[in-house]
Design a protein around this motif. Structure first.
Motif, PDB file in Angstrom:
ATOM      1  N   HIS A 135      18.277  -0.570 -14.365  1.00 25.14           N
ATOM      2  CA  HIS A 135      17.895   0.098 -15.614  1.00 25.14           C
ATOM      3  C   HIS A 135      16.491  -0.356 -15.938  1.00 25.14           C
ATOM      4  N   LYS A 136      15.513   0.515 -15.653  1.00 23.92           N
ATOM      5  CA  LYS A 136      14.101   0.101 -15.805  1.00 23.92           C
ATOM      6  C   LYS A 136      13.627   0.133 -17.247  1.00 23.92           C
ATOM      7  N   ARG A 137      14.191   1.048 -18.052  1.00 23.51           N
ATOM      8  CA  ARG A 137      13.678   1.200 -19.415  1.00 23.51           C
ATOM      9  C   ARG A 137      14.234   0.128 -20.336  1.00 23.51           C
ATOM     10  N   ILE A 181      -1.358  10.735  -5.219  1.00 25.11           N
ATOM     11  CA  ILE A 181      -0.847  11.691  -6.214  1.00 25.11           C
ATOM     12  C   ILE A 181       0.315  12.453  -5.589  1.00 25.11           C
ATOM     13  N   GLU A 182       1.464  12.388  -6.269  1.00 25.48           N
ATOM     14  CA  GLU A 182       2.698  12.891  -5.656  1.00 25.48           C
ATOM     15  C   GLU A 182       3.347  13.988  -6.465  1.00 25.48           C
ATOM     16  N   GLU A 183       4.105  14.764  -5.759  1.00 27.79           N
ATOM     17  CA  GLU A 183       5.037  15.711  -6.368  1.00 27.79           C
ATOM     18  C   GLU A 183       6.086  14.916  -7.169  1.00 27.79           C
ATOM     19  N   PHE A 184       6.486  15.408  -8.321  1.00 27.28           N
ATOM     20  CA  PHE A 184       7.555  14.775  -9.095  1.00 27.28           C
ATOM     21  C   PHE A 184       8.900  15.174  -8.489  1.00 27.28           C
ATOM     22  N   MET A 185       9.709  14.181  -8.143  1.00 24.96           N
ATOM     23  CA  MET A 185      11.024  14.469  -7.541  1.00 24.96           C
ATOM     24  C   MET A 185      12.099  14.375  -8.611  1.00 24.96           C
ATOM     25  N   GLU A 186      12.991  15.323  -8.608  1.00 25.92           N
ATOM     26  CA  GLU A 186      14.130  15.250  -9.525  1.00 25.92           C
ATOM     27  C   GLU A 186      15.329  14.671  -8.795  1.00 25.92           C
ATOM     28  N   LEU A 206      15.319   5.132  -3.728  1.00 25.61           N
ATOM     29  CA  LEU A 206      15.636   6.486  -3.270  1.00 25.61           C
ATOM     30  C   LEU A 206      15.815   7.439  -4.440  1.00 25.61           C
ATOM     31  N   MET A 207      15.496   8.707  -4.210  1.00 22.04           N
ATOM     32  CA  MET A 207      15.826   9.760  -5.169  1.00 22.04           C
ATOM     33  C   MET A 207      16.835  10.665  -4.465  1.00 22.04           C
ATOM     34  N   ILE A 208      18.005  10.845  -5.107  1.00 23.18           N
ATOM     35  CA  ILE A 208      19.072  11.592  -4.449  1.00 23.18           C
ATOM     36  C   ILE A 208      19.364  12.863  -5.225  1.00 23.18           C
ATOM     37  N   VAL A 260       1.172   9.820 -10.502  1.00 27.80           N
ATOM     38  CA  VAL A 260      -0.087   9.196 -10.081  1.00 27.80           C
ATOM     39  C   VAL A 260       0.180   7.722  -9.812  1.00 27.80           C
ATOM     40  N   LYS A 261      -0.216   7.247  -8.624  1.00 30.07           N
ATOM     41  CA  LYS A 261       0.066   5.854  -8.257  1.00 30.07           C
ATOM     42  C   LYS A 261      -1.184   5.139  -7.762  1.00 30.07           C
ATOM     43  N   ALA A 262      -1.468   3.987  -8.359  1.00 29.61           N
ATOM     44  CA  ALA A 262      -2.497   3.109  -7.794  1.00 29.61           C
ATOM     45  C   ALA A 262      -1.982   2.653  -6.433  1.00 29.61           C
ATOM     46  N   SER A 306       0.835  -1.211   0.000  1.00 28.14           N
ATOM     47  CA  SER A 306       0.000   0.000   0.000  1.00 28.14           C
ATOM     48  C   SER A 306       0.865   1.254   0.000  1.00 28.14           C
ATOM     49  N   LYS A 307       0.768   2.004  -1.077  1.00 31.81           N
ATOM     50  CA  LYS A 307       1.558   3.247  -1.188  1.00 31.81           C
ATOM     51  C   LYS A 307       1.068   4.260  -0.157  1.00 31.81           C
ATOM     52  N   LYS A 308      -0.262   4.230   0.127  1.00 37.66           N
ATOM     53  CA  LYS A 308      -0.842   5.144   1.101  1.00 37.66           C
ATOM     54  C   LYS A 308      -0.287   4.853   2.495  1.00 37.66           C
ATOM     55  N   GLY A 361       1.581   0.314 -11.895  1.00 41.84           N
ATOM     56  CA  GLY A 361       0.664   1.226 -11.214  1.00 41.84           C
ATOM     57  C   GLY A 361       1.170   2.645 -11.022  1.00 41.84           C
ATOM     58  N   VAL A 362       2.338   2.974 -11.594  1.00 41.90           N
ATOM     59  CA  VAL A 362       2.889   4.327 -11.415  1.00 41.90           C
ATOM     60  C   VAL A 362       2.923   5.048 -12.758  1.00 41.90           C
ATOM     61  N   ILE A 363       2.286   6.205 -12.810  1.00 50.24           N
ATOM     62  CA  ILE A 363       2.288   6.978 -14.052  1.00 50.24           C
ATOM     63  C   ILE A 363       2.926   8.340 -13.768  1.00 50.24           C
ATOM     64  N   VAL A 364       4.058   8.583 -14.435  1.00 56.63           N
ATOM     65  CA  VAL A 364       4.690   9.903 -14.314  1.00 56.63           C
ATOM     66  C   VAL A 364       4.029  10.783 -15.383  1.00 56.63           C
ATOM     67  N   ALA A 365       3.128  11.688 -14.946  1.00 55.40           N
ATOM     68  CA  ALA A 365       2.325  12.481 -15.880  1.00 55.40           C
ATOM     69  C   ALA A 365       3.034  13.792 -16.190  1.00 55.40           C
ATOM     70  N   GLU A 388      18.809  11.578  -8.928  1.00 56.36           N
ATOM     71  CA  GLU A 388      19.275  10.293  -9.444  1.00 56.36           C
ATOM     72  C   GLU A 388      18.731   9.189  -8.543  1.00 56.36           C
ATOM     73  N   GLU A 389      18.249   8.108  -9.165  1.00 61.27           N
ATOM     74  CA  GLU A 389      17.670   7.014  -8.381  1.00 61.27           C
ATOM     75  C   GLU A 389      18.715   5.961  -8.025  1.00 61.27           C
ATOM     76  N   ALA A 390      18.592   5.414  -6.827  1.00 60.09           N
ATOM     77  CA  ALA A 390      19.426   4.281  -6.413  1.00 60.09           C
ATOM     78  C   ALA A 390      18.662   3.502  -5.355  1.00 60.09           C
ATOM     79  N   LEU A 440      12.706   9.180  -0.079  1.00 60.22           N
ATOM     80  CA  LEU A 440      12.156   7.851  -0.397  1.00 60.22           C
ATOM     81  C   LEU A 440      11.205   7.932  -1.586  1.00 60.22           C
ATOM     82  N   VAL A 441      11.423   7.075  -2.587  1.00 63.64           N
ATOM     83  CA  VAL A 441      10.455   6.928  -3.685  1.00 63.64           C
ATOM     84  C   VAL A 441       9.451   5.850  -3.302  1.00 63.64           C
ATOM     85  N   GLU A 442       9.952   4.712  -2.853  1.00 64.07           N
ATOM     86  CA  GLU A 442       9.065   3.609  -2.462  1.00 64.07           C
ATOM     87  C   GLU A 442       9.862   2.583  -1.686  1.00 64.07           C
ATOM     88  N   TYR A 443       9.112   1.757  -0.962  1.00 61.49           N
ATOM     89  CA  TYR A 443       9.707   0.569  -0.342  1.00 61.49           C
ATOM     90  C   TYR A 443       9.218  -0.676  -1.063  1.00 61.49           C
TER      91      TYR A 443
HETATM   92  P1  AMP Z   1       7.678   3.048  -7.838  1.00 64.57           P
HETATM   93  O1  AMP Z   1       6.961   1.819  -8.293  1.00 64.57           O
HETATM   94  O2  AMP Z   1       6.978   3.838  -6.781  1.00 64.57           O
HETATM   95  O3  AMP Z   1       9.146   2.827  -7.604  1.00 64.57           O
HETATM   96  O4  AMP Z   1       7.737   3.982  -9.132  1.00 64.57           O
HETATM   97  C1  AMP Z   1       8.326   3.534 -10.317  1.00 64.57           C
HETATM   98  C2  AMP Z   1       9.221   4.590 -10.850  1.00 64.57           C
HETATM   99  O5  AMP Z   1       8.495   5.790 -11.060  1.00 64.57           O
HETATM  100  C3  AMP Z   1      10.345   4.993  -9.906  1.00 64.57           C
HETATM  101  O6  AMP Z   1      11.430   4.145  -9.980  1.00 64.57           O
HETATM  102  C4  AMP Z   1      10.655   6.387 -10.403  1.00 64.57           C
HETATM  103  O7  AMP Z   1      11.462   6.339 -11.565  1.00 64.57           O
HETATM  104  C5  AMP Z   1       9.308   6.909 -10.785  1.00 64.57           C
HETATM  105  N1  AMP Z   1       8.724   7.686  -9.671  1.00 64.57           N
HETATM  106  C6  AMP Z   1       7.869   7.241  -8.720  1.00 64.57           C
HETATM  107  N2  AMP Z   1       7.536   8.221  -7.868  1.00 64.57           N
HETATM  108  C7  AMP Z   1       8.184   9.323  -8.277  1.00 64.57           C
HETATM  109  C8  AMP Z   1       8.242  10.672  -7.824  1.00 64.57           C
HETATM  110  N3  AMP Z   1       7.508  11.108  -6.791  1.00 64.57           N
HETATM  111  N4  AMP Z   1       9.029  11.539  -8.502  1.00 64.57           N
HETATM  112  C9  AMP Z   1       9.740  11.135  -9.594  1.00 64.57           C
HETATM  113  N5  AMP Z   1       9.720   9.886 -10.071  1.00 64.57           N
HETATM  114  C10 AMP Z   1       8.953   8.981  -9.435  1.00 64.57           C
END
Ligand code: AMP
Ligand code: GLY
Length: 420
Positions: free
Chosen positions: A212-214, A183-188, A271-273, A142-144, A102-104, A152-156, A190-192, A280-283
């Motif tokens: 490398h997700k893409r 619904i989240e703020e977009f973070m700029e 993480l977003m650094i 936007v995240k389900a 649960s992202k919430k 379930g994650v859409i970077v709009a 580097e991810e690790a 934290l992006v997600e656990y």
């Molecule tokens: P998640 O499943 O939450 O890791 O999201 C998948 C990917 O979406 C992440 O690895 C990020 O590249 C991107 N992402 C998720 N949340 C954000 C955020 N708040 N800001 C920027 N990118 C995000």
């Protein structure tokens, strides 16, 4: 001891491979496993989401320790069921697995313990989510709320895209995962990723990685489960790692104890650094796939002692031996992945590959047919190498991949580019 691993991917192949190097391991079983795993372990074909079936397997093979690989059995409460039956099990409870399911929930934990993460709002209806989006600027994320198989994650990039994302989530495209939306703020930045073992109270970092997700070179194209990874992640310097532990990981672990749902297992922090500050992006509450493959390549047999100590609540006694090394894994996938692809094409050359403590071809989606290895999934093989430098490890992985003869497969030629 007899060990049972649940799962069937490259992650589980690498866990079995590392654990087998530990003299404590007598017999290793993997359910359901794959063709590569079958070369080093006994594969058992059962439904791993059915706790009773898992328990029957534990009894039948006198299993002493169960390791749960993927999130689905954790979310189904298989860990809780086994522990109730006094089976030593690695993997969090269903309640604490909410950190992934649960992202919430995760956002509420971050709020409660002050862990830095993206600003957000959560909604249970399309109307309220739509009204909120109209008050915001783009980009938005936007995240389900629930598990959505990585989709379930859409970077709009604009408001229209965010609106159609919530439409899709609430119209049932994501099943139960879409009952609410974050619904989240977009973070700029580097991810690790950081991986830590947690036994309820004690936290032990076991490595960092970047994936490398893409699907395409230069990190372009559609999102996938991961086309490759390397460890360590240079951006997670000691200073950034310490900040992550102090500001994010330890507060989360304490908050879970305060809520009466202590976390035990592996906690995988995305993480977003930016400017050396982690957010934290997600656990996730399991090892990453393919990140696990590079961690296992570096840790080897000692991982079994660490996983056992985690499950027993004795992590405080564990010290890991670190070599100053680097590991990389390159994913070979079926043509068409992450879109539609066909299973069943023959893979040749695997018998000619070296296999030693510095190189392994982990199988993800493979099966055996008439004595041949065939593809059986989107991500099929993980060519994994370790060396003193990332450059050398990368060179070795790409040299060895040439031995594999699989015309229906493809791989990215630039895994590790960011760090190199
Ligand atoms: P998640 O499943 O939450 O890791 O999201 C998948 C990917 O979406 C992440 O690895 C990020 O590249 C991107 N992402 C998720 N949340 C954000 C955020 N708040 N800001 C920027 N990118 C995000
Ligand atoms: N490689 C990303 C994950 O396992 O979630």
């Amino acid at each position: 001891m007899n060990i049972l691993i649940l799962g069937s991917g490259g992650r589980e192949h690498s866990l079995a491979w590392a654990i087998k190097q530990n003299p404590k391991c007598d017999n290793i079983y993997v359910a359901p496993g794959n063709a590569g795993i079958a070369e080093i372990a006994r594969c058992i074909s059962i439904d791993i989401l059915n706790p009773e079936k898992v328990l029957q397997t534990v009894k039948k093979y006198s299993i002493d320790f169960v390791i749960i690989g993927p999130e689905a059995p954790l979310a189904a409460g298989v860990g809780d069921y086994l522990r109730k039956e006094r089976i030593l099990t690695f993997g969090p409870s269903k309640a604490s697995a909410q950190l992934e399911t649960s992202k919430k929930f995760t956002k509420e934990i971050c709020d409660a313990c002050g862990a830095p993460t993206a600003n957000y709002a959560a909604f249970d209806s399309l109307e309220s989510a739509t009204a909120y989006i109209k008050t915001q600027g783009a980009p938005l994320v936007v995240k389900a709320d629930g598990l959505a198989a990585g989709k379930g994650v859409i970077v709009a990039t604009d408001i229209e895209m965010a609106l159609s994302a919530v439409d899709e989530i609430f119209d049932g495209s994501f099943g139960d995962a879409g009952a609410s939306v974050v619904i989240e703020e977009f973070m700029e930045g580097e991810e690790a990723s950081l991986f830590v073992l947690v036994d309820g109270e004690t936290v032990l970092p076991i490595g960092t990685a970047q994936d490398h997700k893409r699907v395409g070179e230069g990190d372009t194209g559609l999102n996938t489960g991961g086309m490759g990874a390397y460890s360590p992640a240079p951006i997670l310097s000691e200073a950034v790692l310490n900040k992550t532990m102090d500001r994010i990981i330890r507060p989360t672990v304490r908050e879970m104890v305060n809520r009466g749902m202590p976390f035990t297992g592996v906690l995988y922090a995305g993480l977003m650094i930016k400017d050396s500050n982690p957010r934290l992006v997600e656990y996730n509450v399991r090892f990453g796939d393919p990140e696990c493959q590079v961690l296992m390549m570096r840790l080897g047999g000692q991982i079994l002692d660490a996983l056992l100590s985690t499950a027993k609540g004795e992590l405080i006694d564990v010290k890991l031996n670190w070599a100053d090394d680097h590991a990389i894994t390159v994913v070979m996938a079926s043509d068409g992945y992450p879109g539609s692809y066909t299973n069943g094409s023959q893979i040749n050359g695997l018998a000619d590959l070296p296999s030693n403590s510095n190189f392994m071809c982990f199988h993800a989606g493979t099966a055996k047919e008439d004595g041949n290895i065939i593809s059986n999934g989107g991500r099929v093989l993980n060519i994994t190498a370790r060396s003193e430098t990332l450059f050398e490890a990368q060179k070795n992985a790409y040299e060895i991949i040439e031995i594999i003869d699989w015309p229906e497969g493809f791989y990215r030629k630039d895994i590790g580019w960011r760090a190199l």
